[in-house]
Motif scaffolding. Structure first.
Motif, short mmCIF file in Angstrom:
data_model
loop_
_atom_site.label_atom_id
_atom_site.label_comp_id
_atom_site.label_asym_id
_atom_site.label_seq_id
_atom_site.Cartn_x
_atom_site.Cartn_y
_atom_site.Cartn_z
N PHE A 187 52.17 28.47 29.21
CA PHE A 187 51.90 27.34 28.32
C PHE A 187 51.22 26.22 29.09
N VAL A 188 50.10 25.73 28.54
CA VAL A 188 49.40 24.62 29.20
C VAL A 188 49.41 23.38 28.30
N ASP A 189 49.10 22.24 28.92
CA ASP A 189 49.26 20.96 28.22
C ASP A 189 48.07 20.58 27.34
N GLY A 190 47.20 21.54 27.02
CA GLY A 190 46.10 21.28 26.08
C GLY A 190 46.04 22.41 25.09
N GLY A 191 44.82 22.89 24.79
CA GLY A 191 44.70 24.04 23.90
C GLY A 191 43.63 23.84 22.86
N MET A 192 43.91 24.28 21.61
CA MET A 192 42.86 24.29 20.59
C MET A 192 42.33 22.89 20.25
N ALA A 193 43.10 21.85 20.56
CA ALA A 193 42.59 20.50 20.27
C ALA A 193 41.45 20.15 21.23
N ASP A 194 41.51 20.64 22.47
CA ASP A 194 40.41 20.33 23.40
C ASP A 194 39.41 21.48 23.52
N ASN A 195 39.77 22.67 23.04
CA ASN A 195 38.83 23.80 23.03
C ASN A 195 39.11 24.69 21.81
N ILE A 196 38.36 24.43 20.76
CA ILE A 196 38.56 25.15 19.49
C ILE A 196 37.85 26.50 19.49
N ARG A 197 37.00 26.75 20.49
CA ARG A 197 36.12 27.92 20.46
C ARG A 197 36.86 29.26 20.40
N PRO A 198 37.95 29.44 21.16
CA PRO A 198 38.65 30.73 21.04
C PRO A 198 39.17 30.96 19.62
N ALA A 199 39.73 29.92 19.01
CA ALA A 199 40.29 30.08 17.66
C ALA A 199 39.18 30.23 16.61
N LEU A 200 38.07 29.53 16.81
CA LEU A 200 37.01 29.52 15.80
C LEU A 200 36.06 30.70 15.90
N TYR A 201 35.72 31.06 17.12
CA TYR A 201 34.72 32.13 17.29
C TYR A 201 35.25 33.32 18.05
N GLN A 202 36.55 33.37 18.28
CA GLN A 202 37.12 34.41 19.16
C GLN A 202 36.42 34.38 20.53
N ALA A 203 36.06 33.18 20.96
CA ALA A 203 35.36 33.05 22.24
C ALA A 203 36.31 33.38 23.39
N LEU A 209 42.73 26.43 35.42
CA LEU A 209 41.40 25.93 35.09
C LEU A 209 40.65 26.99 34.29
N THR A 210 40.00 26.55 33.21
CA THR A 210 39.09 27.45 32.48
C THR A 210 37.67 26.93 32.68
N PRO A 211 36.82 27.73 33.34
CA PRO A 211 35.42 27.29 33.51
C PRO A 211 34.64 27.43 32.20
N THR A 212 33.42 26.92 32.23
CA THR A 212 32.46 27.09 31.13
C THR A 212 32.89 26.43 29.83
N THR A 213 33.60 25.31 29.95
CA THR A 213 33.95 24.56 28.74
C THR A 213 33.06 23.32 28.57
N GLY A 214 31.99 23.25 29.38
CA GLY A 214 31.14 22.05 29.36
C GLY A 214 30.32 21.88 28.09
N ASP A 265 46.59 29.36 18.76
CA ASP A 265 46.23 28.41 19.82
C ASP A 265 46.35 29.08 21.19
N ILE A 266 45.44 30.02 21.43
CA ILE A 266 45.42 30.75 22.70
C ILE A 266 44.10 30.39 23.38
N VAL A 267 44.18 29.87 24.58
CA VAL A 267 42.96 29.47 25.30
C VAL A 267 42.31 30.71 25.93
N VAL A 268 43.13 31.55 26.56
CA VAL A 268 42.62 32.79 27.16
C VAL A 268 43.61 33.90 26.86
#
Ligand code: LLP
Length: 434
Positions: free
Chosen positions: A319-335, A382-387, A364-367
């Motif tokens: 469990f990390v202290d962020g997730g879909m609120a700061d990176n919606i791409r996994p949930a939205l595009y299965q990124a 750290l998750t790279p490529t979130t720029g 809400d899964i980042v990876v």
């Protein structure tokens, strides 16, 4: 996890821009967006080295929807790129960064009257027209203000580029642009040409995002040039410019073979020059609008591990202290993303885990299912490529404050966007009458 730009494993601790992630976490807290300034600059330089021609002027137009802050506008300005906006908010943010407004282009399929007024009042370079009602609105506003505005027309050229359904933009039923296969387009062209306060420059297209196959771009060039020729035959030699949009694919995981930005730019120029000669055509200017490929790999998100869990079903969660609120791409595009415990870079990735955020959603899964070193509470992930499309698509879901963005370079870190406070999130919230 692939390392990008200035990322470096210094005795088991990752550094970016010469600063360790442990220092960054201490100084700026987590979650934190980290932008590797040198890598952004390198990416821009690759485009600048590749996208130039002796036959026509070129412009590299940074698509600000990928990531927008005063800092990125400063870099884009310093390197002489143009910038693309799609909303009043983006226009306003760009203007607030003191970016020269005569290098700004406005895209978008539903620009409001207020936004069109902003374009004209701010004195931007050009509007990319999407549809007939917009032509009429621009003409009315510009004539009232006694101004003439440059415009390109966005074409839907019907290309089905290989990318995720939601980020395809040029299929026949896409909401963007006017289809070149529909005879209505000639009426649209007539309306544009007859609009005294619109200076028609040429055509725009954008065939999608995360495109890896150069053939899609070549196909787009063929169609754009053929259509431009057709229009010039019908209406006189009026097509001076074409804009080919963005979409160059980047590495997120091993499945992606990233486009080489300099090589791809050179190939596009070569193809254009050859095609123009073959068709005996001339163009004054050609533009591209890359967003993701300039900033994606330069940005990473740093999280702190708050807990771990092994489910009854046998799945291991971190469990990390962020997730879909700061990176919606996994949930939205299965990124998909890569990840690492960046304070344990010398420990072998040994555990298959899913890295989950703190939002109240199972999605809400980042990876998902990724091998990392054994994680303990307090470790840094750290998750790279979130720029690209990370910060710009962030939300306050579950009232999570949007994390800070820090730019790092040569051992120095500078806050580019402050972390939202709880107070910031309720600033517009007021009581009602009961
Ligand atoms: N030009 C136009 C007209 C566009 O619509 C876009 C992206 C770009 C340029 C820049 O494309 P890029 O070089 O960044 O691929 N939120 C999605 C991406 C949506 C892209 C929308 N348009 C994502 O997170 O994957």
């Amino acid at each position: 996890m692939k390392l990008f730009g200035t990322m470096n494993n210094n005795n088991g601790i990752l550094e970016i821009g010469g600063i360790s992630v442990t220092d960054l976490a201490k100084q700026f807290k987590t979650p934190l967006y980290i932008m590797d300034q040198a890598l952004i600059e390198k990416n821009i330089e690759k485009y600048k080295n590749g996208f130039k021609s002796d036959l026509f002027k070129t412009a590299i137009v940074y698509a600000s929807k990928a990531f927008l802050s005063k800092g990125i506008c400063q870099i884009v300005d310093k390197y002489g790129l143009d910038i693309d906006a799609v909303s009043g908010g983006e226009l306003y943010a760009i203007k607030s960064s003191n970016f020269p407004m005569d290098r700004v282009h406005m895209d978008g399929n539903n620009k409001s009257l207020e936004e069109l007024e902003m374009c004209i009042d701010y004195g931007i370079d050009s509007i990319i027209i999407d549809n007939i009602p917009e032509v009429i609105n621009i003409q009315n506003i510009a004539s009232k203000k006694d101004k003439k505005i440059n415009a390109l027309l966005r074409l839907n050229i019907g290309i089905d580029a290989h990318t995720h359904e939601y980020i395809k933009t040029s299929k026949n039923n896409s909401k963007f642009g006017e289809s070149i296969y529909d005879n209505k387009i000639y009426k649209t062209m007539e309306t544009i040409i007859n609009s005294k306060n619109i200076n028609f420059l040429g055509f725009h297209c954008h065939i999608g995002s995360q495109i890896f196959d150069m053939k899609s771009f070549y196909e787009a060039i063929d169609i754009m040039l053929d259509f431009s020729q057709k229009i010039s035959l019908k209406f006189g030699n009026i097509v001076k410019e074409i804009n080919l949009g963005g979409g160059f694919g980047v590495y997120y995981t091993e499945k992606d073979v990233a486009v080489d930005l300099e090589e791809a730019s050179k190939l596009i120029i070569k193809y254009l020059e050859k095609s123009l000669k073959e068709k005996s055509m001339e163009l004054e200017k050609v533009s591209i609008e890359p967003g993701r490929s300039i900033v994606a790999n330069a940005g990473s998100t740093l999280y702190t591990v708050g807990g771990t869990k092994e489910t009854y079903g046998g799945l291991k969660y971190i469990f990390v202290d962020g997730g879909m609120a700061d990176n919606i791409r996994p949930a939205l595009y299965q990124a998909e993303y890569e990840a690492a415990i960046v304070n344990k870079m010398n420990e072998e990735p040994s555990e298959d885990v899913s890295i989950a955020g703190k939002c109240c959603e199972s999605g809400d899964i980042v990876v998902k299912n990724y091998k990392i070193a054994k994680a303990e509470i307090g470790d840094l992930v750290l998750t790279p490529t979130t720029g690209a499309y990370g910060h710009t698509m962030a939300s306050n879901y579950n009232k999570c404050p949007i994390p800070a963005v820090v730019f790092v370079k040569d051992g120095k870190a500078k806050i580019s966007i402050k972390r939202q406070s709880y107070e910031d999130m309720i600033i517009n919230d007021d009581f009602i009458e009961l």
